[in-house]
Write a protein that holds these residues in place. Sequence first.
Motif, mmCIF file in Angstrom:
data_model
loop_
_atom_site.group_PDB
_atom_site.id
_atom_site.type_symbol
_atom_site.label_atom_id
_atom_site.label_comp_id
_atom_site.label_asym_id
_atom_site.label_seq_id
_atom_site.Cartn_x
_atom_site.Cartn_y
_atom_site.Cartn_z
ATOM 1 N N SER A 85 -2.143 -6.864 15.220
ATOM 2 C CA SER A 85 -1.110 -6.690 16.231
ATOM 3 C C SER A 85 -0.073 -7.793 16.079
ATOM 4 O O SER A 85 -0.278 -8.753 15.336
ATOM 5 N N SER A 86 1.032 -7.636 16.796
ATOM 6 C CA SER A 86 2.143 -8.592 16.711
ATOM 7 C C SER A 86 2.506 -8.866 15.255
ATOM 8 O O SER A 86 2.681 -10.024 14.853
ATOM 9 N N LEU A 87 2.598 -7.815 14.484
ATOM 10 C CA LEU A 87 2.838 -7.962 13.045
ATOM 11 C C LEU A 87 4.219 -8.543 12.773
ATOM 12 O O LEU A 87 5.191 -8.264 13.495
ATOM 13 N N LYS A 88 4.282 -9.319 11.708
ATOM 14 C CA LYS A 88 5.503 -9.990 11.288
ATOM 15 C C LYS A 88 5.862 -9.552 9.875
ATOM 16 O O LYS A 88 4.972 -9.148 9.103
ATOM 17 N N PRO A 89 7.123 -9.655 9.497
ATOM 18 C CA PRO A 89 7.483 -9.297 8.110
ATOM 19 C C PRO A 89 6.670 -10.064 7.074
ATOM 20 O O PRO A 89 6.363 -9.513 6.007
ATOM 21 N N GLU A 90 6.286 -11.287 7.369
ATOM 22 C CA GLU A 90 5.504 -12.060 6.414
ATOM 23 C C GLU A 90 4.058 -11.575 6.286
ATOM 24 O O GLU A 90 3.309 -12.067 5.435
ATOM 25 N N ASP A 91 3.658 -10.623 7.114
ATOM 26 C CA ASP A 91 2.345 -9.990 6.946
ATOM 27 C C ASP A 91 2.373 -8.892 5.891
ATOM 28 O O ASP A 91 1.328 -8.328 5.550
ATOM 29 N N THR A 92 3.544 -8.586 5.380
ATOM 30 C CA THR A 92 3.672 -7.566 4.345
ATOM 31 C C THR A 92 2.891 -7.968 3.106
ATOM 32 O O THR A 92 3.095 -9.051 2.556
ATOM 33 N N ALA A 93 1.992 -7.095 2.683
ATOM 34 C CA ALA A 93 1.118 -7.387 1.542
ATOM 35 C C ALA A 93 0.240 -6.178 1.266
ATOM 36 O O ALA A 93 0.186 -5.243 2.066
ATOM 37 N N VAL A 94 -0.439 -6.241 0.147
ATOM 38 C CA VAL A 94 -1.542 -5.311 -0.105
ATOM 39 C C VAL A 94 -2.791 -5.959 0.482
ATOM 40 O O VAL A 94 -3.099 -7.113 0.166
ATOM 41 N N TYR A 95 -3.483 -5.238 1.318
ATOM 42 C CA TYR A 95 -4.687 -5.744 1.976
ATOM 43 C C TYR A 95 -5.910 -5.182 1.269
ATOM 44 O O TYR A 95 -6.018 -3.959 1.067
#
Length: 127
Positions: free
Chosen positions: A83-93
């Motif tokens: 939750s409260s996702l940020k652009p810097e959370d962009t990635a392959v998980y």
Amino acid sequence: QVQLVESGGGLVQAGGSLRLSCAASGRTTAKFQMGWFRQAPGKEREFVAAIAWTGGIYYADVAKGRFTLSKDGAWNTVYLQMSSLKPEDTAVYYCAADATRDSPWYDLETLGGYDTWGQGTQVTVAS
């Protein structure tokens, strides 16, 4: 042999939420452990969260307060609620499992603590 399949990735606006799932199939042991990592373009794969066979749950600083890791009782599926996702959370998980190593809890924050990896699921957070 254990296989892992991630799902739930996608595109979300900043501030939004996503829930990733990791389905484990195959033989799991009493000391089965699982974790989530992520890798952004041009960066190394980094630890996000892990759950030990004891039930202990560990989070990276980037995940604390925003991400929640849970599992069903039988280790069939592990979830990462973000939750409260940020652009810097962009990635392959990536989902990972320790099926044979019986890694101590502190090794669950490292790539070497796991012997099985999923194929990854893309998470993109738009600003």
